[in-house]
Design a protein around this motif. Structure first.
Motif, PDB file in Angstrom:
ATOM      1  N   SER A 266       0.132   8.836   3.602  1.00 30.11           N
ATOM      2  CA  SER A 266      -0.303   8.164   2.740  1.00 30.11           C
ATOM      3  C   SER A 266      -0.187   8.420   1.216  1.00 30.11           C
ATOM      4  CB  SER A 266      -2.321   8.765   2.811  1.00 30.11           C
ATOM      5  OG  SER A 266      -2.882   8.155   1.375  1.00 30.11           O
ATOM      6  N   ALA A 267      -0.134   7.338   0.685  1.00 34.15           N
ATOM      7  CA  ALA A 267       0.867   7.634  -0.675  1.00 34.15           C
ATOM      8  C   ALA A 267      -0.602   8.666  -1.611  1.00 34.15           C
ATOM      9  CB  ALA A 267       0.308   6.886  -1.472  1.00 34.15           C
ATOM     10  N   THR A 268      -1.649   8.273  -1.229  1.00 37.38           N
ATOM     11  CA  THR A 268      -2.702   9.732  -1.974  1.00 37.38           C
ATOM     12  C   THR A 268      -2.412  11.274  -0.957  1.00 37.38           C
ATOM     13  OG1 THR A 268      -4.415   9.309   0.272  1.00 37.38           O
ATOM     14  CG2 THR A 268      -4.301   8.098  -1.670  1.00 37.38           C
ATOM     15  N   GLY A 269      -2.170  11.579  -0.536  1.00 35.53           N
ATOM     16  CA  GLY A 269      -1.546  12.731   0.150  1.00 35.53           C
ATOM     17  C   GLY A 269      -2.834  13.182   0.801  1.00 35.53           C
ATOM     18  N   ARG A 270      -4.009  11.989   1.016  1.00 32.77           N
ATOM     19  CA  ARG A 270      -5.077  12.528   1.924  1.00 32.77           C
ATOM     20  C   ARG A 270      -5.026  11.131   3.125  1.00 32.77           C
ATOM     21  NH1 ARG A 270      -6.796  12.948  -3.474  1.00 32.77           N
ATOM     22  NH2 ARG A 270      -7.481  10.219  -3.572  1.00 32.77           N
ATOM     23  N   PRO A 271      -5.782  11.717   4.130  1.00 35.58           N
ATOM     24  CA  PRO A 271      -5.948  10.414   5.473  1.00 35.58           C
ATOM     25  C   PRO A 271      -6.732   9.291   4.332  1.00 35.58           C
ATOM     26  CG  PRO A 271      -6.730  12.672   5.920  1.00 35.58           C
ATOM     27  CD  PRO A 271      -6.541  12.728   4.577  1.00 35.58           C
ATOM     28  N   ILE A 272      -6.151   8.096   4.702  1.00 34.84           N
ATOM     29  CA  ILE A 272      -7.461   6.992   4.332  1.00 34.84           C
ATOM     30  C   ILE A 272      -7.990   5.562   6.245  1.00 34.84           C
ATOM     31  CG2 ILE A 272      -7.472   4.213   4.109  1.00 34.84           C
ATOM     32  CD1 ILE A 272      -4.401   5.279   2.109  1.00 34.84           C
ATOM     33  N   LEU A 273      -8.828   6.012   6.009  1.00 29.69           N
ATOM     34  CA  LEU A 273      -9.792   4.673   7.182  1.00 29.69           C
ATOM     35  C   LEU A 273     -10.212   3.365   6.796  1.00 29.69           C
ATOM     36  CD1 LEU A 273     -12.164   6.527   9.854  1.00 29.69           C
ATOM     37  CD2 LEU A 273     -12.597   4.503   9.466  1.00 29.69           C
ATOM     38  N   LEU A 528       5.928   0.853   6.186  1.00 23.66           N
ATOM     39  CA  LEU A 528       5.028   1.007   4.584  1.00 23.66           C
ATOM     40  C   LEU A 528       4.937   2.809   5.104  1.00 23.66           C
ATOM     41  CD1 LEU A 528       1.825  -0.649   4.003  1.00 23.66           C
ATOM     42  CD2 LEU A 528       3.707  -0.752   2.885  1.00 23.66           C
ATOM     43  N   PRO A 529       6.140   3.562   4.342  1.00 23.36           N
ATOM     44  CA  PRO A 529       6.542   4.955   4.938  1.00 23.36           C
ATOM     45  C   PRO A 529       5.122   5.566   3.859  1.00 23.36           C
ATOM     46  CG  PRO A 529       7.824   4.234   3.264  1.00 23.36           C
ATOM     47  CD  PRO A 529       7.095   2.625   3.869  1.00 23.36           C
ATOM     48  N   LYS A 530       4.774   4.805   2.856  1.00 20.93           N
ATOM     49  CA  LYS A 530       3.610   5.508   2.089  1.00 20.93           C
ATOM     50  C   LYS A 530       2.387   4.582   1.860  1.00 20.93           C
ATOM     51  CE  LYS A 530       5.302  10.206   2.047  1.00 20.93           C
ATOM     52  NZ  LYS A 530       4.359  11.329   2.518  1.00 20.93           N
ATOM     53  N   SER A 531       1.182   4.569   2.157  1.00 18.48           N
ATOM     54  CA  SER A 531      -0.124   3.439   2.445  1.00 18.48           C
ATOM     55  C   SER A 531      -0.936   4.157   1.625  1.00 18.48           C
ATOM     56  CB  SER A 531      -0.851   3.755   3.965  1.00 18.48           C
ATOM     57  OG  SER A 531       0.034   2.744   4.901  1.00 18.48           O
ATOM     58  N   THR A 532      -1.288   2.678   0.542  1.00 18.83           N
ATOM     59  CA  THR A 532      -2.119   2.752  -0.233  1.00 18.83           C
ATOM     60  C   THR A 532      -3.510   2.738  -0.127  1.00 18.83           C
ATOM     61  OG1 THR A 532      -1.837   1.073  -1.327  1.00 18.83           O
ATOM     62  CG2 THR A 532      -0.329   2.799  -2.175  1.00 18.83           C
ATOM     63  N   LEU A 533      -4.993   2.393  -0.721  1.00 17.20           N
ATOM     64  CA  LEU A 533      -5.774   1.651  -0.064  1.00 17.20           C
ATOM     65  C   LEU A 533      -5.627   0.394  -0.830  1.00 17.20           C
ATOM     66  CD1 LEU A 533      -8.452   4.837  -2.585  1.00 17.20           C
ATOM     67  CD2 LEU A 533      -7.975   4.450  -0.308  1.00 17.20           C
ATOM     68  N   ALA A 534      -4.630   0.206  -1.726  1.00 11.71           N
ATOM     69  CA  ALA A 534      -4.811  -1.357  -1.407  1.00 11.71           C
ATOM     70  C   ALA A 534      -3.712  -2.114  -0.782  1.00 11.71           C
ATOM     71  CB  ALA A 534      -3.873  -1.090  -3.091  1.00 11.71           C
ATOM     72  N   ASP A 535      -2.350  -1.130   0.091  1.00 13.94           N
ATOM     73  CA  ASP A 535      -2.109  -1.928   1.079  1.00 13.94           C
ATOM     74  C   ASP A 535      -3.597  -2.184   2.549  1.00 13.94           C
ATOM     75  OD1 ASP A 535       0.573  -1.125   0.222  1.00 13.94           O
ATOM     76  OD2 ASP A 535       0.579   0.976   0.671  1.00 13.94           O
ATOM     77  N   SER A 536      -3.877  -1.440   2.486  1.00 13.25           N
ATOM     78  CA  SER A 536      -5.478  -1.554   3.464  1.00 13.25           C
ATOM     79  C   SER A 536      -6.506  -3.123   2.466  1.00 13.25           C
ATOM     80  CB  SER A 536      -5.644  -0.419   3.711  1.00 13.25           C
ATOM     81  OG  SER A 536      -5.364   1.141   4.939  1.00 13.25           O
ATOM     82  N   MET A 537      -6.281  -2.531   1.687  1.00 13.14           N
ATOM     83  CA  MET A 537      -7.163  -3.545   1.212  1.00 13.14           C
ATOM     84  C   MET A 537      -6.621  -5.285   1.637  1.00 13.14           C
ATOM     85  SD  MET A 537      -8.764  -2.891  -1.939  1.00 13.14           S
ATOM     86  CE  MET A 537      -7.901  -1.985  -2.598  1.00 13.14           C
ATOM     87  N   ALA A 538      -5.200  -4.913   1.325  1.00 14.53           N
ATOM     88  CA  ALA A 538      -4.452  -6.401   1.503  1.00 14.53           C
ATOM     89  C   ALA A 538      -4.336  -6.089   2.877  1.00 14.53           C
ATOM     90  CB  ALA A 538      -3.326  -6.147   1.127  1.00 14.53           C
TER      91      ALA A 538
END
Length: 783
Positions: A266-273, A528-538
């Motif tokens: 994750s690009a945030t350094g935190r998990p994304i769900l 995506l080696p580093k996912s963002t929240l915007a990546d998950s929305m897209a």
């Protein structure tokens, strides 16, 4: 992908512009409510999301029920009446058959065992929620709150709730796979086992065998009439009875996507769900977003508006999401009968007869009789046979989605596993992430053990085919902190292979969604080696179809002497499978693959007696058959079916192919069923759309549609993307809005954002909620 991100983030920015008012501009209200124990606050943000702040968990759930009735009273009242078999009391004699059918599936077991199946504090939540609904209903009946327009249209009134009502209703949740059992029996009768392979693909690879003792030809075409009636939405006015194939097609569209991404990816350094459950879309939304804060309770997310708590979302420590995992949780039993007795293990057992009274508005009550065997409710009976269904609904702890009660206070992976082990229905892929950095996946659901058959067809009810209990705790597959750094599900077959999961234990189910959405999601996340929240929305709104790419690959090298078919071929052969609203090849592919290809394959590959039962099928088994067929066989089938699709499109969109687009066909148009009773002005006020929408059932942005109107019928009404630990960054969308009141601005305000693939903030901290407040309600106990 990145270009789409730019457009998406622009839409998100536009959504944010809706809250450009100065801080402190919120409207303030005060109200006293009978049944509230202590003072509390309800803050409604600019997108209609309620944030409840109470001094006890009991009051938080009470206010959730009160607020659910405030926003969705007609919807939740109809949910209750339909589930309990009480429609006739409010709507008249036309609903007696549906009421009787619904009562066949009510939970009739021990309520002490039922309460014990959920979180230890769940009973308080249910009782408080029901009391809150009743408090609002009392205000409506006293004239202190308005009666929603739907009650006026139907000349009915809302009813008071009992807490047990919420749990005893089973028929709103999804279970599998009795509809397919019947379709398979009838297809095998008409065309043999090979014909059924064109109707439905099995996974893991499995050889279909007719259970010894079953004559598939004794299964009547309408054996599931009561089952379908009990589980269908309420209609108003005359509607055509759906065929079994239509019912299966509609319910197979009710899937979902979810994924969880580790801090390392994750690009945030935190998990994304991320989670976007797919169910029927319409007005009002099937889902409702809510936030509850009280000592010992802090949850935000979405769920069914008639249930306390949330089904998916997060607390202060952990996020959780769900999609359907197709465990086979029901079986149809066929009995030899003598009157109201049936053969069982060499003897004759009497059916249990239950007589009930159905109240009927404007008429005398009706007495109805319900029959049950040892396996469950009798759905059909004639002079020689009876058919009954055994379903997990009959077991304690199977109230739909209420297994989430154990998630509300989960703080760790171990808590998550306790919740998944106790989960009942529907059967799910549960994903998890917490602020400690753990992520993972678990399959969940009450799982029958069938020692001597596979559950794919009806079986004799004479004692040879009995469930041997249920799979023990820990028996379903899971993955904690997967090496890939993410885990994604989209209803496809994802049972781990041997030796990770033993072969015998893999008989969980054999009917899954087309893997196309799963393929695309894994393709994107893996790149995506580093996912963002915007990546998950897209990705939730991604409209690329691997299924379409697979279908188009079969057209390589084909030519046609018909000029229009040749143009269509050229468009498809140069297409990347992206189903945007401005795409001509998307329109051609969808009409071809879903309306014409199935009939053409069935005509070539199945006996005439089975073709109507196979119908249009679904693309996955059709493409599998075509891929194995010699080019000389498949070429004419492909061209002839494509010519039929082109002819249909000419009729719908005109002769100029340059003007064809998918968006001209594919719309979101939401008209509540009850609007058929309204005048033109009220119908217009209640209706939304049409808006052009991209995607289809085969894209991550799931957008299943009617084969006659092409209007979207199912997909993601709610989408959540959660930044684990930095919760205020999370994003969400519901459609068409949070409110069920057509006169509320929150009835339709999210509809254009949803159609555009945009999101709004999902605020969690008190400061962020207050900054986005539209209405602040101070609520006090009535004296």
């Amino acid at each position: 992908m990145r270009g789409w991100l730019i457009g998406l983030m622009a839409a998100v920015a536009l959504a944010g512009a809706a809250r450009a008012e100065a801080p402190g501009s919120a409207r303030h209200e005060q109200q006293a409510i009978a049944g509230l124990s202590q003072s509390a606050e309800l803050i409604v943000d600019r997108w209609g999301v309620p944030h409840i702040y109470a001094q006890s968990a009991r009051d938080a759930f009470f206010l959730q029920g009160w607020n659910a009735a405030r926003d969705r009273l007609w919807q939740i009242d109809l949910w209750r009446k339909r589930g309990l078999g009480r429609l006739s009391a409010s709507l008249g004699p036309a609903y007696v058959a549906q009421d009787r059918a619904a009562r066949l599936f009510l939970y009739r077991g021990d309520m002490a065992a039922e309460w014990a199946a959920y979180d230890p504090q769940a009973r308080e939540a249910v009782e408080a929620f029901a009391a809150g609904v009743n408090a609002y209903v009392a205000q409506v009946k006293a004239g202190a709150q308005p009666l929603p327009v739907e009650f006026k249209l139907t000349h009915s009134q809302p009813e008071a709730w009992n807490p047990e009502d919420i749990l005893r209703i089973r028929s709103h949740a999804l279970v599998n796979n009795v509809t397919s059992e019947v379709a398979r029996a009838r297809t095998v009768c008409a065309g043999g086992v090979a014909a059924d392979a064109l109707r439905r693909k099995l996974a893991p690879a499995h050889k279909l065998v007719v259970p010894p003792g079953l004559d598939p030809c004794v299964v009547p075409a309408d054996v599931l009439k009561d089952y379908v009636l009990a589980t269908e939405p309420v209609s108003f006015g005359k509607t055509a009875e759906a065929s079994l194939a239509q019912v299966i097609a509609e319910r197979s569209a009710e899937g979902s996507n979810n994924w969880v991404i580790s801090a390392a990816r994750s690009a945030t350094g935190r998990p994304i769900l991320a989670n976007d459950p797919h169910r029927p879309v319409g007005a009002p939304s099937l889902r409702y977003i809510a936030h509850l804060e009280a000592p010992g309770l802090s949850i935000i997310g979405a769920g069914e508006p008639a249930l306390p708590g949330v089904s998916f979302g997060h607390n202060e420590t952990a996020a959780f999401g769900l999609t359907i995992f197709y465990i086979d949780q029901e079986d149809l039993y066929v009995y030899e009968t003598r009157g109201d007795t049936y053969r069982y293990k060499g003897g004759w057992e009497p059916m249990k007869l239950v007589r009930e009274t159905i109240e009927v508005k404007g008429e005398a009550p009706r007495q109805v009789e319900l029959r049950f065997t040892r396996h469950g409710p009798v759905l059909w009976q004639d002079s020689a046979h009876a058919f009954a269904i055994r379903t997990v609904w009959n077991e304690p702890g199977l109230s739909g989605y209420f297994g989430s009660s154990r998630m509300w206070r989960a703080k760790s992976w171990d808590d998550f596993q306790t919740a998944r082990n106790r989960w009942g229905a529907p059967s799910l892929n549960l994903v998890y992430a917490d602020t400690h950095g753990d992520i993972g996946w678990s399959a969940a659901g009450r799982t029958p053990v069938r020692p001597n058959w596979d559950g794919l067809m009806p079986v004799p009810g004479d004692g040879r085919y009995e469930w041997k209990g249920f799979l023990e705790d820990g028996g379903l597959p899971l993955a904690k902190n997967p090496a890939a750094g993410f885990f994604a599900t989209a209803n496809a077959m994802n049972i781990p292979a041997e030796p990770a999961y033993p072969r015998e234990a893999r008989k969980l189910g054999f009917e899954w969604a087309d893997p196309t959405r799963s393929i695309r999601i894994h393709e994107v996340l893996g790149a995506l080696p580093k996912s963002t929240l915007a990546d998950s929305m897209a990705l939730q709104t991604d409209v690329t179809s691997p299924q379409a790419r697979r279908g188009v690959a079969l057209l390589a090298g084909l030519t046609s002497g018909d000029a229009d078919v040749a143009k269509a071929l050229a468009l498809l052969q140069g297409w990347n499978g992206r189903e945007a609203t401005d795409s001509a090849p998307a329109a051609i592919y969808e009409v071809w693959a879903n309306k014409h290809l199935g009939r053409a394959v069935a005509a070539a590959a199945a006996p005439e007696t089975a073709r109507a039962l196979i119908g249009n099928s679904t693309p996955d088994p059709l493409l599998t058959w075509l891929e194995a067929a010699p080019p000389a066989t498949r070429g004419p089938i492909l061209l002839a079916s494509l010519a039929d699709a082109v002819a249909e499109l000419k009729g719908r969109l005109g002769p100029d192919m340059a003007t064809w687009t998918w968006g001209r066909l594919h719309h979101a148009r939401f008209v509540p069923a009850v609007a058929t009773l309204a005048d033109k002005e009220t119908t217009a006020q209640m209706s939304l759309g049409p808006l052009e929408v991209p995607g289809s059932a085969s894209t991550p942005r799931a957008a299943t549609y009617s084969m006659t109107s092409f209007d979207q019928t199912a997909g993601a009404s709610v989408r959540l993307v959660m930044d684990v630990g930095a919760w205020d960054n999370s994003m969400a969308i519901n459609t068409p809005g949070q409110s069920g009141d057509p006169q509320s601005p929150h009835y339709r305000d999210l509809f254009p954002l949803w159609a555009a693939g945009a999101y709004v903030p999902l605020r969690y901290s008190r400061a962020a909620v207050e900054a986005d407040a539209e209405t602040v309600m101070t609520l006090t106990p009535a004296r």
